[in-house]
Design a protein around this motif. Structure first.
Motif, mmCIF file in Angstrom:
data_model
loop_
_atom_site.group_PDB
_atom_site.id
_atom_site.type_symbol
_atom_site.label_atom_id
_atom_site.label_comp_id
_atom_site.label_asym_id
_atom_site.label_seq_id
_atom_site.Cartn_x
_atom_site.Cartn_y
_atom_site.Cartn_z
ATOM 1 N N VAL A 22 1.706 1.600 -3.253
ATOM 2 C CA VAL A 22 0.430 2.460 -4.494
ATOM 3 C C VAL A 22 0.549 3.921 -3.950
ATOM 4 O O VAL A 22 0.271 4.635 -4.496
ATOM 5 N N LEU A 27 -5.202 6.433 4.231
ATOM 6 C CA LEU A 27 -5.505 7.417 3.075
ATOM 7 C C LEU A 27 -6.572 8.718 3.931
ATOM 8 O O LEU A 27 -6.294 9.709 2.585
ATOM 9 N N ASN A 65 -19.557 3.107 -9.951
ATOM 10 C CA ASN A 65 -18.458 3.020 -8.655
ATOM 11 C C ASN A 65 -17.134 2.620 -9.960
ATOM 12 O O ASN A 65 -15.953 2.724 -9.115
ATOM 13 N N ASN A 72 -18.711 8.358 -4.785
ATOM 14 C CA ASN A 72 -17.936 9.439 -5.939
ATOM 15 C C ASN A 72 -18.867 10.570 -6.317
ATOM 16 O O ASN A 72 -20.457 10.612 -6.467
ATOM 17 N N LEU A 112 -10.423 12.819 -1.843
ATOM 18 C CA LEU A 112 -10.417 12.192 -3.970
ATOM 19 C C LEU A 112 -12.063 12.991 -4.387
ATOM 20 O O LEU A 112 -11.893 14.458 -4.165
ATOM 21 N N HIS A 154 0.795 6.976 -6.514
ATOM 22 C CA HIS A 154 -0.071 8.216 -6.103
ATOM 23 C C HIS A 154 -0.222 9.689 -6.580
ATOM 24 O O HIS A 154 -0.336 11.282 -7.093
ATOM 25 N N MET A 169 -15.780 0.438 -2.818
ATOM 26 C CA MET A 169 -14.023 0.736 -2.076
ATOM 27 C C MET A 169 -14.516 1.026 -0.863
ATOM 28 O O MET A 169 -14.015 -0.109 -0.117
ATOM 29 N N GLY A 170 -14.561 2.568 -0.752
ATOM 30 C CA GLY A 170 -14.129 2.545 1.310
ATOM 31 C C GLY A 170 -14.749 2.644 2.240
ATOM 32 O O GLY A 170 -14.080 2.333 3.040
ATOM 33 N N ARG A 171 -15.465 2.735 1.934
ATOM 34 C CA ARG A 171 -16.589 2.450 2.965
ATOM 35 C C ARG A 171 -17.416 1.199 2.879
ATOM 36 O O ARG A 171 -17.678 0.899 4.085
ATOM 37 N N TRP A 179 0.964 -1.234 0.419
ATOM 38 C CA TRP A 179 -0.041 -0.158 0.160
ATOM 39 C C TRP A 179 0.939 1.177 0.120
ATOM 40 O O TRP A 179 0.441 2.103 -0.614
ATOM 41 N N ARG A 213 -5.392 3.831 -9.801
ATOM 42 C CA ARG A 213 -4.341 3.663 -10.381
ATOM 43 C C ARG A 213 -5.221 3.204 -12.025
ATOM 44 O O ARG A 213 -5.310 3.779 -12.877
ATOM 45 N N HIS A 261 -12.890 -1.567 2.044
ATOM 46 C CA HIS A 261 -11.282 -1.463 2.913
ATOM 47 C C HIS A 261 -12.019 -1.047 4.520
ATOM 48 O O HIS A 261 -11.408 -1.316 4.969
#
Ligand SMILES: Nc1ncnc2c1ncn2[C@@H]1O[C@H](COP(=O)(O)OP(=O)(O)O)[C@@H](O)[C@H]1O
Ligand SMILES: CC(C)(COP(=O)(O)O)[C@@H](O)C(=O)NCCC(=O)O
Ligand SMILES: [Mn+2]
Length: 922
Positions: A574, A630, A688, A753, A786, A578, A875-877, A571, A695, A880
């Motif tokens: 990654v 993050l 999504n 998003n 983001l 970014h 993905m985040g909520r 990570w 990336r 992850h």
């Protein structure tokens, strides 16, 4: 198989127009405001964007409502005054109100101060309506005068008292004083200001404080303070206590109801040993004069070291066998196994020095330092154990700055406790080790409401330069952003590595159980500031635990645990990858000015320094998960006053998606119920894909327009998805065998998003729920992260969408979201005229792509009360964080996995696979 296989662009015409994602496009937003360079950390951006800015509907967005008074005297433009956004320095601007408490010890002065910044949140229309509708009062604010404040931790050497006084005076910390009536208002310079202080220096230096600062010292008992500080920290900070054995650090979850009794051992210059039975209930049961002062004092005499860290650093390269008499030395190299002593056990510290014909100069200072450190650490460990034994205590917490976050010291103490107690007692350390007394002194101010704060009210942040250590400038004094950036630039010029705020204790393990020499770690000890594992504590009393969590105690937000080193490495790579792109976006979002470039550069350096620091010591900022990383990135952007790096991208995507929404809704309305539900869920998953944090996704945004990518993504949706509970969900929604289930009462939709994700994914799903009589609450971020949509942005998106859809319009009206529209069109503005169930928007309380449900906004907590369905998207909520979260109500987790490694690890699948997980109420 599920999801998109391989290159999602197979079959897409390569000649399509690529304008939509032209990175170089000029910022759409025109800013008029001046950027004023003050403020020490992230949210102190009160002076940015004074002029406001326009959103896509042309309405003015105000980022900060109630603006604090600025002290403009001696204001100065920094750099080029011809610039569009020149930086202005306000030397006389200080934090709004500050309160200060001191612990003046024999060796060090510890300072805890509080700054109350104006409440940054804007009471916009949305918030007012939400409050009204959800019945939120300002009730609990009144109990917490410290609302919106921060606690800072600073230390100075007692011998450099003058520097400490200068610091206090430059920040005007003594003006807030004790007068507790002023906690809630602008305090005038206080003639009779009184500061709380503990430690011997509170007596010794009282006159000097009066003379130099005109303040009186209100002396607080040292033991009272130590205990109050320890109790507060152990109860209020999630990752405060940890064990440290053979180089392995592990945070300990403290059960508030099972904290007492414990033994507190404070290793300062001397050592106090206190049995703690409750708040304010304790007894100093022992102590020893052989403590931190002994190590430093004797060490200085014997090694000629000039400072404490130098001495500690020497020990890392030492071999104590040249000085200590070992069991093997006495027994001719053999163990004394009968009584359990190995040949390498120290029989007598410094014992070899008697038999040798050597003088002091014949010994290596490295060896002397190590010998001394071990002697004192073992001794303290042993005395502590004996006292624990005396009172039948199993837990011993060690504080005081002797420990200095030093791995070897902690290992040695832990070893002694473990050895003597045969594993019965446990040594634990505190992240705020040396600040216990100062925190306690701070606690002794009445009426600040601090004792009522709970774990979920505190958020710890790690801006560059915090904690500040006086004397040599190790980090920027907590001052203005400009100074901070210059400081970092100087480091770079000198070719010195920037020390992240919380900084470097030697990494890794001693691995040797304490009785052997420490492995040579080579690296030097980082600057003193680096050894403090503390950040700035933000006190946010409005945060609450999400009421629908099935078991908050068992809840762990992070799905990916970064204590696995391989995972951590992956990570980190990654996120480093970014960085260049992110900096470009951030700088462009601020108009690409020289000032923005300079800040962008500083941000990149700061974030890299954080990454390097955490790579070396993952637990430096507390337990580390992917969500924390993050969030750290977003906080770091805010620290350098990048308030919304993806602003123009979000706008473009919203507009493009809103343009095709009417067609999509028409298409949906021609479907039967079952097809429609499936299409809606597919739509959410497909949309999504618009994730600027991935990336892989960003790489192919250059290959097509938003709509093309969206269509492609939808066309590739094939069931079964990798995790596919759709049938279960469908049954719950539509029933089976002709039985109609009751609709949900209220659904909370955690949106992700901007653009297609919300407009073509979540809004149509919301509309379906509304149509079925379910109230819908859209839950969005409080701050940008983001390209995530924020709660402030959602109402305008809904208003646009509502122009094309009656269901949304009526629901939005019922939810009070269309006040503006109603007034403008001079329609009947009275609410409740609509028969629709309401559509509402609440903020979630965070500014990250992930969400920790232990700390959410009061709006969200209030909205959750009547909810019986939670939909987490993205993905985040949903992956992850919260993938394993259990709720009291039904939950639907929807996400496209846009990372190959995560797909393999989490769902044994591939990149672009989808997750549709439905869980009934627990
Ligand atoms: N920079 C430093 N300068 C002096 N001593 C330090 C420093 N860092 C750590 N120490 C250690 O911390 C001890 C002081 O701990 P502290 O908890 O502040 O106690 P006190 O209140 O007695 O000053 C010192 O005796 C020394 O062993
Ligand atoms: C930051 C994100 C969690 C955002 O995803 P989202 O919640 O928007 O679906 C995600 O993009 C991510 O994990 N990105 C890093 C990994 C990568 O570049 O593949
Ligand atoms: Mn996102």
């Amino acid at each position: 198989m599920a999801g998109l296989n391989g290159d999602p662009f197979l079959g897409i015409d390569d000649n399509i127009e690529k304008l939509q994602y032209n990175n170089n496009s000029k910022e759409a937003i025109d800013k008029e405001g001046l950027v004023v360079g003050i403020g020490e950390d992230s949210s102190n951006n009160k002076n940015n964007n004074q002029g406001g800015e326009k959103d896509m509907a042309g309405n003015s967005i105000h980022r900060s409502g109630s603006r604090p008074q600025l002290d403009l005297s001696k204001a100065e433009i920094q750099g080029n005054s011809e610039e569009r956004d020149p930086t202005i320095l306000l030397p006389n601007q200080t934090d709004d109100i500050s309160h200060l408490a001191l612990d003046i010890g024999g060796s060090l002065i510890k300072l805890v101060y509080f700054s109350r910044h104006e409440d940054q949140s804007v009471d916009d229309k949305r918030k007012k309506i939400v409050k009204e509708r959800l019945g939120i009062s300002n009730g609990n604010r009144r109990n917490f005068p410290v609302l919106g404040g921060r606690l800072h931790f600073v230390k100075f050497e007692t011998s450099k008292l003058n520097e400490c006084l200068d610091f206090i005076s430059s920040k005007q910390l003594h003006r807030g004083g004790i007068d507790s009536h002023h906690w809630n208002s602008e305090a005038p310079a206080n003639e009779n200001a009184v500061i709380k202080a503990t430690g011997g220096g509170a007596y010794k230096f009282a006159d000097l404080f009066k003379e130099r600062l005109g303040v009186s010292i209100d002396k607080e008992d040292e033991m009272d303070c130590l205990v109050a500080g320890a109790n507060f920290l152990l109860k209020a900070i999630r990752h405060e206590a940890f064990t440290h054995m053979e180089g392995h650090k592990e945070f300990v979850q403290i059960d508030h109801n099972d904290l007492f009794p414990y033994l507190l051992v404070n290793i300062g210059s001397g050592v106090s040993i206190i049995k703690v039975d409750g708040d304010g209930k304790f007894q100093r049961v022992s102590g020893t004069n052989v403590g931190g002062g002994t190590y430093w004092g004797l060490g200085r005499l014997l090694t000629k070291c000039n400072n404490f860290d130098e001495l500690l650093e020497l020990s890392q390269r030492g071999d104590n066998r040249t000085i200590d008499m070992l069991v093997g030395d006495i027994y001719g190299g053999m163990d004394y196994s009968k009584i359990g002593l190995s040949a390498s056990t120290i029989a007598s510290s410094f014992g070899k020095a008697i038999s040798d014909k050597k003088e002091l100069q014949d010994y290596r200072p490295e060896d002397i330092s190590l010998s001394l450190l071990r002697m004192i650490s073992y001794n303290i460990g042993q005395i502590s154990y004996l006292n624990a034994l005396r009172f039948g205590l199993k837990r011993i917490f060690f504080g005081g700055f002797f420990i200095r976050g030093h791995a070897y010291t902690m290992d040695t103490i832990s070893f002694a406790v473990h050895f003597w107690s045969k594993g019965e007692a446990q040594a634990m350390f505190l992240r705020h080790e040396g600040f216990l007394g100062a925190v306690g002194a701070f606690m002794s101010y009445q009426k600040h409401g601090l004792d009522d704060l709970m774990v979920h009210h505190l958020v710890e942040r790690f801006p560059m330069g915090a904690p500040y250590t006086g004397g040599k400038i190790h980090g920027p004094p907590l001052g203005d952003l400009n100074e901070k950036i210059s400081w970092m630039e100087k480091f770079v010029l000198k070719g010195t590595e920037i020390t992240a705020p919380v900084p470097m204790a030697p990494p890794g393990t001693t691995g040797l159980g304490g009785f052997e020499v420490p492995s040579s770690r080579g690296a030097t000890l980082r600057s003193d500031a680096s050894a403090l594992n503390v950040g700035v504590l933000h006190l946010v009393p409005t945060l609450e635990v999400f009421p629908l969590l099935a078991d908050p105690k068992m809840y762990e937000p992070n799905t990916i645990d970064l204590s696995d080193h391989k995972e951590l490495e992956y990570w980190f790579t990654v996120l480093s990858g970014h960085l260049p792109d992110l900096v470009d976006k951030a700088v462009a979002s601020e108009g690409g000015t020289d000032d923005a470039k300079r800040r962008g550069d500083a941000f990149a350096r700061a974030f890299s320094a954080h990454l390097a620091r955490l790579m070396e010591e993952p637990a430096a900022y507390g337990k580390l998960g992917l969500a924390n990383l993050l969030e750290l990135r977003e906080e770091c952007l805010r620290e350098f006053q990048f308030l919304d790096a993806y602003r123009s991208i979000k706008q473009r995507e919203n507009e493009a998606s809103l343009a095709v929404l009417p067609d999509l809704l028409l298409e949906l309305d021609h479907m039967d119920e079952e097809t429609r539900l499936l299409t809606l869920i597919e739509g959410v998953l497909a949309a999504n894909i618009f994730d600027w944090g991935s990336r892989a996704c960003v790489d192919f945004y250059h290959k097509g327009t938003i709509i093309e990518i969206y269509r492609m993504s939808r066309n590739k949706m094939q069931r079964p998805w990798r995790v596919d509970d759709f049938d279960l969900f469908k049954e719950r929604m539509l029933g089976s065998e002709g039985k109609k289930p009751r609709p949900h009462k209220r659904a909370l939709l955690f949106v992700d998003n901007s653009g297609a994700d919300i407009v073509l994914g979540m809004l149509p799903l919301a509309r379906e729920l509304l149509r079925r009589g379910t109230e819908v609450v859209l839950v969005a971020n409080s701050l940008p992260a983001l390209n995530d949509v924020t709660a402030m942005e959602v109402p305008d998106i809904v208003a646009e969408a509502a122009k094309h859809c009656d269901i949304l319009r009526r629901a939005a009206e019922a939810g009070g979201l269309l006040v503006d529209a109603m007034n403008n069109n001079s329609l009947d503005g009275s609410r409740g005229n609509s028969s629709s169930v309401p559509l509402m928007v609440v903020e979630n309380g965070c500014g990250s792509p992930c969400i920790d449900l232990r700390q959410v906004s009061s709006e969200l907590a209030a909205a959750a009360k009547h909810a019986d369905l939670v939909i987490l998207e993205g993905m985040g909520r949903a992956l992850h964080t919260n993938f394993n979260a259990r709720f009291k109500c039904e939950a639907l987790k929807l996400a496209m996995v846009k990372n190959q490694r995560l797909a393999e690890k989490l769902i044994k699948g591939k990149i672009y696979d989808c997750v549709c997980r439905y869980e009934p109420a627990t």
